[in-house]
Design a protein around this motif. Structure first.
Motif, short mmCIF file in Angstrom:
data_model
loop_
_atom_site.label_atom_id
_atom_site.label_comp_id
_atom_site.label_asym_id
_atom_site.label_seq_id
_atom_site.Cartn_x
_atom_site.Cartn_y
_atom_site.Cartn_z
N PHE A 73 0.38 26.77 -2.76
CA PHE A 73 0.32 25.33 -2.97
C PHE A 73 0.05 24.61 -1.64
O PHE A 73 -0.41 23.48 -1.62
N TYR A 74 0.36 25.30 -0.54
CA TYR A 74 0.13 24.66 0.77
C TYR A 74 -1.35 24.38 1.02
O TYR A 74 -1.70 23.59 1.89
N PHE A 75 -2.25 25.02 0.25
CA PHE A 75 -3.66 24.70 0.40
C PHE A 75 -3.96 23.27 -0.04
O PHE A 75 -5.02 22.73 0.29
N LEU A 76 -3.06 22.67 -0.79
CA LEU A 76 -3.26 21.29 -1.25
C LEU A 76 -2.68 20.26 -0.28
O LEU A 76 -2.84 19.06 -0.50
N THR A 77 -2.01 20.71 0.79
CA THR A 77 -1.29 19.76 1.65
C THR A 77 -2.13 19.05 2.72
O THR A 77 -1.74 17.96 3.13
N PRO A 78 -3.27 19.60 3.22
CA PRO A 78 -3.98 18.87 4.27
C PRO A 78 -4.30 17.42 3.95
O PRO A 78 -4.00 16.53 4.77
N PRO A 79 -4.88 17.10 2.77
CA PRO A 79 -5.14 15.68 2.52
C PRO A 79 -3.87 14.86 2.37
O PRO A 79 -3.89 13.64 2.60
N VAL A 80 -2.76 15.52 2.00
CA VAL A 80 -1.50 14.78 1.82
C VAL A 80 -1.04 14.20 3.15
O VAL A 80 -0.60 13.04 3.22
N TRP A 81 -1.13 14.98 4.23
CA TRP A 81 -0.73 14.48 5.55
C TRP A 81 -1.57 13.27 5.95
O TRP A 81 -1.04 12.29 6.51
N TYR A 82 -2.85 13.31 5.67
CA TYR A 82 -3.73 12.20 6.05
C TYR A 82 -3.51 10.98 5.16
O TYR A 82 -3.63 9.84 5.61
N MET A 83 -3.17 11.22 3.90
CA MET A 83 -2.83 10.10 3.01
C MET A 83 -1.55 9.41 3.50
O MET A 83 -1.47 8.17 3.52
N MET A 84 -0.55 10.19 3.88
CA MET A 84 0.70 9.61 4.35
C MET A 84 0.50 8.80 5.63
O MET A 84 1.04 7.70 5.76
N ALA A 85 -0.31 9.32 6.54
CA ALA A 85 -0.61 8.57 7.76
C ALA A 85 -1.37 7.30 7.43
O ALA A 85 -1.13 6.23 8.02
N GLY A 86 -2.30 7.38 6.45
CA GLY A 86 -3.06 6.21 6.05
C GLY A 86 -2.19 5.13 5.43
O GLY A 86 -2.37 3.93 5.70
N ILE A 87 -1.23 5.52 4.59
CA ILE A 87 -0.31 4.55 3.99
C ILE A 87 0.52 3.88 5.07
O ILE A 87 0.75 2.65 5.03
N THR A 88 0.95 4.66 6.06
CA THR A 88 1.74 4.09 7.16
C THR A 88 0.93 3.07 7.95
O THR A 88 1.42 1.97 8.27
N VAL A 89 -0.31 3.41 8.26
CA VAL A 89 -1.18 2.48 8.98
C VAL A 89 -1.38 1.20 8.17
O VAL A 89 -1.29 0.08 8.70
N ALA A 90 -1.67 1.36 6.90
CA ALA A 90 -1.87 0.19 6.03
C ALA A 90 -0.60 -0.66 5.95
O ALA A 90 -0.67 -1.89 5.94
N PHE A 91 0.54 0.00 5.90
CA PHE A 91 1.82 -0.71 5.83
C PHE A 91 2.04 -1.57 7.06
O PHE A 91 2.37 -2.77 6.96
N PHE A 92 1.88 -0.99 8.25
CA PHE A 92 2.16 -1.74 9.48
C PHE A 92 1.15 -2.84 9.72
O PHE A 92 1.52 -3.95 10.13
N ILE A 93 -0.12 -2.58 9.47
CA ILE A 93 -1.13 -3.62 9.66
C ILE A 93 -0.93 -4.76 8.66
O ILE A 93 -1.15 -5.93 8.98
N GLY A 94 -0.48 -4.42 7.48
CA GLY A 94 -0.32 -5.44 6.45
C GLY A 94 0.97 -6.21 6.52
O GLY A 94 1.07 -7.30 5.92
N THR A 95 1.99 -5.69 7.22
CA THR A 95 3.30 -6.34 7.19
C THR A 95 3.75 -6.91 8.54
O THR A 95 4.55 -7.85 8.57
N LEU A 96 3.27 -6.36 9.66
CA LEU A 96 3.72 -6.86 10.96
C LEU A 96 2.94 -8.10 11.39
O LEU A 96 1.79 -8.30 11.00
N ARG A 97 3.54 -8.89 12.22
CA ARG A 97 2.94 -10.17 12.62
C ARG A 97 1.81 -9.98 13.62
O ARG A 97 0.81 -10.67 13.55
N TRP A 98 1.99 -9.08 14.56
CA TRP A 98 1.05 -8.98 15.67
C TRP A 98 -0.17 -8.16 15.24
O TRP A 98 -0.34 -7.01 15.62
N LYS A 99 -1.01 -8.77 14.43
CA LYS A 99 -2.11 -8.05 13.79
C LYS A 99 -3.02 -7.37 14.79
O LYS A 99 -3.36 -6.20 14.64
N ARG A 100 -3.45 -8.11 15.80
CA ARG A 100 -4.41 -7.54 16.74
C ARG A 100 -3.80 -6.36 17.49
O ARG A 100 -4.43 -5.31 17.63
N THR A 101 -2.58 -6.51 17.98
CA THR A 101 -1.93 -5.44 18.73
C THR A 101 -1.71 -4.21 17.85
O THR A 101 -2.01 -3.08 18.25
#
Length: 568
Positions: A348-376
């Motif tokens: 099943f670990y063959f299915l995990t590579p895109p999962v790590w990148y999805m999780m990082a992508g959600i985190t990036v989207a979360f911080f850019i969408g919720t924090l005030r200092w958009k440019r930084t």
């Protein structure tokens, strides 16, 4: 859609033109070593070039057959039933019609481009649809730059594309395209690499949808379609196992069982920082810490719409780590081994590579969408994604530029042509069409690539009686190297004329000659002769050749390989 026109930086990062130019330049940079250096690039040998004969590459081109017959050519394992020699129908084999190296390069470009497109579309459809386009583009590029197993095609690289396609089907959108992509993925991926685990996952999701009275048939139909295609394509496996019931080496494959402490330290915890050989994700330095930060930050933000997906993906990682560890835990391992299935259910670990990148992508989207200092925040996130892109590039395309030995050296077609001419002129009865050689100190697939019939190959699945033959041939060497003995008895997918000194250390011939300047003949020559072996090609001199009954024929030491040729 979000309006980025008020911020010049965000506006440029969202420009389709700028993103297209950036992606194009990066892809050209990725494929440039193959185009510029040609045969002088580095291509991974282990679990790749060393098994090309098994997939049908012989004498420089694809020569496999898709149906068994008694007159099928037998190039590397005499006595192997025709059904084991059937090639699997796949998209990659279309590319090899142009020749091995052109086909390899085309394959590298096609599955990576499809992998990029699929991941980009998936990210834009889900949590990055309101973000500047450069973010999903860089994340998708990073994923497509991973050092995927070339023979796997879309197996791992295409998982995001498959997910996007299934979302189209569930939402009844663009169905002709969606079902075309389902068929393409199935024909361009490995059943035992990812296919069977994708089908398992789809089955579980379908059952959950049925229980919740959702339109489960929307996933059931593509699941059934994929299953039917895989069965048709891999029909030889089902014939061997369920119809002819031929015992294979898979029934004797055993993993070394470990105790609980070692399982926790070296398998469960290591699962989060290390990648499998065929399923690299390189999450250790950036993706893992970013994902952990994201999980902590989202834990108390119940209002964030993609919080559920983040925790679902993290749960899947934990599930895969657990299954991966249990497969090697002694009580489970011993019980499962007694069933003689030979199937690695931990993959099943063959299915995990895109999962790590999805999780990082959600985190990036979360911080850019919720924090005030958009440019930084934007600049920090952009830097992190570019750093991951650089890591993945250095692990894949950059190696093709700088690592040795090159493909030209490994294949050594000029050297093999020179040896062929010499043997045809000086060795009575020699013929590449009928003579068979044994390979010592190098992969038999290399000799097969140059048109030589061999005794030996890298074979993931083959008749069990052939393993017994090789255990007899190698009995002398296995007595002198207990690790070799365990390697052959518990695994044995490499049917090589192993030397107890060299063992598997044959990737770099220059290093091999320095560490092992000679070898000795401990093989059972009687069985070699019964198998039709006429000559031995050894990359180091055999010091007891005459005592063992070998006659020196020639040597060629002016190229990458130093060949010492002996007649049986």
């Amino acid at each position: 859609m979000t309006d980025y026109s008020k911020d010049k930086l965000l506006s440029r990062l969202d420009s389709p033109r700028i993103v297209f130019i950036f992606v194009t330049i990066m892809f050209l940079l990725f494929v440039s070593p193959y185009i510029i250096k040609g045969w002088d690039v580095w291509i991974n040998q282990f679990d790749n070039l060393d098994q090309i004969s098994y997939i049908g590459i012989f004498d420089g081109a694809f020569r496999g057959q898709f149906t068994p017959s008694d007159d099928m050519p037998e190039n590397f394992l005499p006595g192997m039933e025709p059904i084991f020699r059937v090639s699997i129908l796949s998209v990659q084999k279309l590319f090899w019609q142009f020749g091995f190296f052109p086909g390899f390069v085309i394959n590298e470009m096609v599955y990576r481009i499809l992998g990029f497109i699929g991941f980009y579309l998936l990210l834009r459809r889900l949590f990055m649809r309101d973000m500047p386009r450069i973010f999903p583009a860089i994340l998708a590029l990073s994923y497509s730059f991973l050092p995927f197993w070339p023979q796997g095609g879309l197996s791992i690289a295409g998982l995001p594309l498959l997910t996007w396609t299934l979302l189209l089907i569930v939402n009844k959108e663009r169905l002709p395209l969606a079902y075309f992509l389902i068929v393409l993925y199935t024909l361009y991926s490995g059943f035992f690499l990812t296919g069977i685990f994708v089908i398992m996952a789809l089955f579980v999701i379908t059952m959950l949808m049925m229980i919740r009275r959702k339109p489960f048939w929307r996933l059931a139909i593509p699941m059934i379609l994929m299953t039917a295609i895989y069965v048709a394509v891999y029909y030889s496996f089902f014939v061997i196992v369920f119809i002819e019931k031929i015992p294979t080496n898979r029934s004797q494959i055993l993993l070394a069982s470990e105790n609980l402490v070692k399982i926790l330290n070296e398998f469960f915890l290591a699962f989060f920082t290390k990648s499998h050989l065929h399923a690299h994700s390189y999450q250790k330095y950036l993706l893992l810490p970013v994902s952990i930060i994201g999980l902590i930050a989202m834990f108390r933000r119940r209002d964030y719409p993609w919080r559920w997906l983040m925790f679902l993906l993290a749960g899947f990682i934990l599930f895969c780590a657990t299954i991966f560890s249990l497969y090697r835990y002694q009580p489970f391992n011993d019980f499962y081994a007694s069933l003689n299935f030979g199937f690695d259910y931990s993959r099943f670990y063959f299915l995990t590579p895109p999962v790590w990148y999805m999780m990082a992508g959600i985190t990036v989207a979360f911080f850019i969408g919720t924090l005030r200092w958009k440019r930084t925040v934007t600049i920090i996130c952009l830097t992190l994604l570019l750093a991951q892109l650089g890591i993945n590039y250095s692990k894949s395309s950059w190696k093709a530029w700088v690592k040795k030995p090159s493909l030209r050296e490994v294949m050594s077609t000029e050297q093999f042509d020179r040896i062929t001419s010499f043997l045809e002129e000086n060795e009575p009865g020699f013929s590449k069409e009928s003579s068979r050689i044994g390979c010592v100190g190098f992969a038999p697939a290399i000799a097969n690539f140059n048109g030589f019939k061999t005794l030996g190959a890298y074979c993931p699945s083959y008749p069990l009686h052939l393993k017994d033959d090789f255990l007899e041939i190698l009995a002398g060497d296995m007595e002198k190297n207990k690790i070799l003995k365990q390697y052959m008895e518990k695994w044995g997918s490499q049917l090589y004329l192993f030397d107890h000194r060299i063992f598997i250390n044959m990737i770099d011939q220059r290093a091999l000659r320095k560490r092992y300047p000679f070898t000795t003949c401990e093989w059972n020559l009687e069985i070699l002769r019964e198998k039709g072996v006429d000559l031995l090609f050894s990359t180091t001199p055999i010091t007891n050749a005459r005592e063992a009954g070998l006659t020196p024929v020639a040597k060629d030491v002016d190229d990458y390989y130093h060949f010492y040729i002996y007649r049986l």
